[in-house]
Write a protein that holds these residues in place. Structure first.
Motif, PDB file in Angstrom:
ATOM      1  N   ARG A 123      35.876  50.006  31.168  1.00 26.23           N
ATOM      2  CA  ARG A 123      36.031  51.666  31.015  1.00 26.23           C
ATOM      3  C   ARG A 123      36.404  51.947  29.751  1.00 26.23           C
ATOM      4  N   ALA A 124      37.106  51.171  28.925  1.00 27.88           N
ATOM      5  CA  ALA A 124      37.626  51.614  27.817  1.00 27.88           C
ATOM      6  C   ALA A 124      36.454  51.885  26.743  1.00 27.88           C
ATOM      7  N   ASP A 125      36.745  52.923  25.890  1.00 26.20           N
ATOM      8  CA  ASP A 125      35.491  53.653  25.102  1.00 26.20           C
ATOM      9  C   ASP A 125      34.970  52.496  24.226  1.00 26.20           C
ATOM     10  N   GLU A 126      36.022  51.661  23.697  1.00 31.88           N
ATOM     11  CA  GLU A 126      35.501  50.873  22.465  1.00 31.88           C
ATOM     12  C   GLU A 126      34.494  49.456  23.064  1.00 31.88           C
ATOM     13  N   VAL A 127      34.458  49.499  24.337  1.00 30.90           N
ATOM     14  CA  VAL A 127      33.742  48.513  25.120  1.00 30.90           C
ATOM     15  C   VAL A 127      32.515  48.822  25.214  1.00 30.90           C
ATOM     16  N   LYS A 128      31.249  47.828  24.623  1.00 29.37           N
ATOM     17  CA  LYS A 128      29.978  48.486  24.546  1.00 29.37           C
ATOM     18  C   LYS A 128      29.428  47.581  25.656  1.00 29.37           C
ATOM     19  N   GLU A 129      29.524  46.211  25.805  1.00 29.12           N
ATOM     20  CA  GLU A 129      28.750  45.120  26.380  1.00 29.12           C
ATOM     21  C   GLU A 129      29.856  44.096  27.010  1.00 29.12           C
ATOM     22  N   VAL A 130      29.432  43.884  28.421  1.00 28.55           N
ATOM     23  CA  VAL A 130      30.241  42.878  29.002  1.00 28.55           C
ATOM     24  C   VAL A 130      29.113  41.650  28.967  1.00 28.55           C
ATOM     25  N   LEU A 131      29.447  40.511  28.538  1.00 27.64           N
ATOM     26  CA  LEU A 131      28.597  39.370  28.721  1.00 27.64           C
ATOM     27  C   LEU A 131      29.191  38.288  29.722  1.00 27.64           C
ATOM     28  N   LEU A 132      28.093  38.339  30.976  1.00 24.41           N
ATOM     29  CA  LEU A 132      28.713  37.412  32.093  1.00 24.41           C
ATOM     30  C   LEU A 132      28.477  35.774  31.617  1.00 24.41           C
ATOM     31  N   ALA A 133      29.255  35.102  31.078  1.00 27.94           N
ATOM     32  CA  ALA A 133      29.236  33.852  30.587  1.00 27.94           C
ATOM     33  C   ALA A 133      29.499  32.852  31.913  1.00 27.94           C
ATOM     34  N   LEU A 134      28.683  32.979  32.993  1.00 26.69           N
ATOM     35  CA  LEU A 134      29.333  32.104  34.116  1.00 26.69           C
ATOM     36  C   LEU A 134      28.318  30.838  34.303  1.00 26.69           C
ATOM     37  N   ASN A 135      28.872  30.333  34.897  1.00 27.12           N
ATOM     38  CA  ASN A 135      27.899  28.732  35.176  1.00 27.12           C
ATOM     39  C   ASN A 135      26.633  29.232  35.861  1.00 27.12           C
ATOM     40  N   ALA A 136      25.749  28.309  35.631  1.00 28.23           N
ATOM     41  CA  ALA A 136      24.387  28.588  36.085  1.00 28.23           C
ATOM     42  C   ALA A 136      24.136  27.844  37.615  1.00 28.23           C
ATOM     43  N   THR A 137      25.309  27.855  38.060  1.00 29.74           N
ATOM     44  CA  THR A 137      25.285  27.279  39.669  1.00 29.74           C
ATOM     45  C   THR A 137      25.007  28.596  40.471  1.00 29.74           C
ATOM     46  N   VAL A 138      24.939  28.216  41.875  1.00 29.86           N
ATOM     47  CA  VAL A 138      24.503  29.376  42.862  1.00 29.86           C
ATOM     48  C   VAL A 138      25.855  30.269  42.858  1.00 29.86           C
ATOM     49  N   GLU A 139      27.047  29.680  42.853  1.00 27.49           N
ATOM     50  CA  GLU A 139      28.262  30.456  43.096  1.00 27.49           C
ATOM     51  C   GLU A 139      28.425  31.361  41.974  1.00 27.49           C
ATOM     52  N   GLY A 140      28.304  30.840  40.532  1.00 26.57           N
ATOM     53  CA  GLY A 140      28.388  31.669  39.435  1.00 26.57           C
ATOM     54  C   GLY A 140      27.619  32.671  39.332  1.00 26.57           C
ATOM     55  N   GLN A 141      26.144  32.543  39.798  1.00 22.58           N
ATOM     56  CA  GLN A 141      25.229  33.655  39.632  1.00 22.58           C
ATOM     57  C   GLN A 141      25.166  34.544  40.729  1.00 22.58           C
ATOM     58  N   SER A 142      26.004  34.160  41.840  1.00 23.54           N
ATOM     59  CA  SER A 142      26.343  35.204  42.986  1.00 23.54           C
ATOM     60  C   SER A 142      27.367  36.206  42.644  1.00 23.54           C
ATOM     61  N   THR A 143      28.269  35.503  41.991  1.00 18.29           N
ATOM     62  CA  THR A 143      29.388  36.027  41.128  1.00 18.29           C
ATOM     63  C   THR A 143      29.054  37.214  40.276  1.00 18.29           C
ATOM     64  N   ALA A 144      27.997  36.629  39.431  1.00 20.73           N
ATOM     65  CA  ALA A 144      27.316  37.641  38.173  1.00 20.73           C
ATOM     66  C   ALA A 144      26.718  38.763  38.789  1.00 20.73           C
TER      67      ALA A 144
END
Lengths: 189, 189
Positions: A123-144
């Protein structure tokens, strides 16, 4: 000591016995320095209150670095993933370590992960993008998927890592899921 | 026989001797049927004049299949890559097998690969897209670059496979090239 060593990832009961014997035999070169190193870790290592990285300071050296790009937060599951990205030198922005992935079967819900702080940081003003660099596993993707929903009203752009053929990858050795993803997300040249 | 077996990929001199001995010992179950299978291959297997696939017919069963989508040609380096894509069941269109990749140091220029026929096929009215499904290696990518140039005046859309994290991939185990590609080609959610 053997039982504790055997709990380390990569060490079974047999290799734990071997390791313990090596420690005892090489008291001055190995056992004493290792004990000292563990004590230093106990005293000095802290978890960064900003991003969840481990360091000797909080905020950690990455969060405190004025040359880091503060417009993007790269979200990873574990500190090991942060280290992998730092080793590769491919991220110049800040990180956020979740401390794992959602896993309802193991009783790991959103409240067990470092998610509330991420939403707050996003929510901070300076943040423009959040990149979800999670594992390409089922768990990682459902977390994403869950995080994308949670971040939807923060106004930041949410992105994920590209999926496809790894660099150096030969088609013949790839699984069908990867081949399907690589064809689906094919790029126009 | 040992020397010829040792030329097969995956067999060294020692395993070739073992294989030869197994063939001689198990004459009726192994040696005779293998010899017959090799003879059948000699007699019946042909290279498809359309796409370069190997089959017992030319055009091959894929090129001859009326249910295949004829608007896309998926270009692969080797027949093994075509088999991998067919096993994964991710391609419903036609293929084109180059027979390798460009490798100037080994004296493999464009004239040694099945490229002229590809350009010819790409000019057919029904073909809308050529997908370069080449390996994500240096050779594969420089071959893709050459083909993109050659195909530029045929009017077809040229695409390549997505590059990034393989499905099931954990960040901690990926090389830096793949991490960099995955971040560069990140997808908005």
């Amino acid at each position: 000591m053997v039982q504790l060593l055997a709990r380390l990832p990569g060490l079974g009961p047999r290799s734990a016995r071997k390791a313990a014997l090596a420690l005892i035999k090489r008291r001055e070169e190995l056992l004493v320095p290792l004990a000292a190193a563990l004590n230093t870790a106990i005293e000095r290592i802290v978890v960064c209150g900003e991003c969840g990285n481990v360091d000797t300071l909080s905020p950690c050296s990455i969060c405190a670095n004025p040359r880091r790009d503060r417009s993007m937060i790269v979200v990873v599951e574990e500190v090991g993933d942060l280290w992998a990205l730092e080793r590769a030198g491919v991220v110049s922005s800040l990180y956020h370590v979740l401390g794992g992935h959602l896993s309802p079967l193991d009783g790991i819900g959103p409240e067990r992960l470092n998610i509330a702080r991420l939403i707050e940081r996003a929510r901070a003003d300076e943040v423009k993008e959040v990149l979800l660099a999670l594992n390409a596993t089922v768990e990682g993707q459902s977390t994403a998927h869950y995080l994308t929903e949670q971040l939807s009203d923060t106004g930041v752009e949410v992105s994920r890592l590209a999926q496809g053929v790894p660099i150096g990858g030969e088609l013949d050795y790839l699984d069908e899921g990867t081949l399907a993803a690589a064809i689906r997300a094919r790029k126009r040249l």
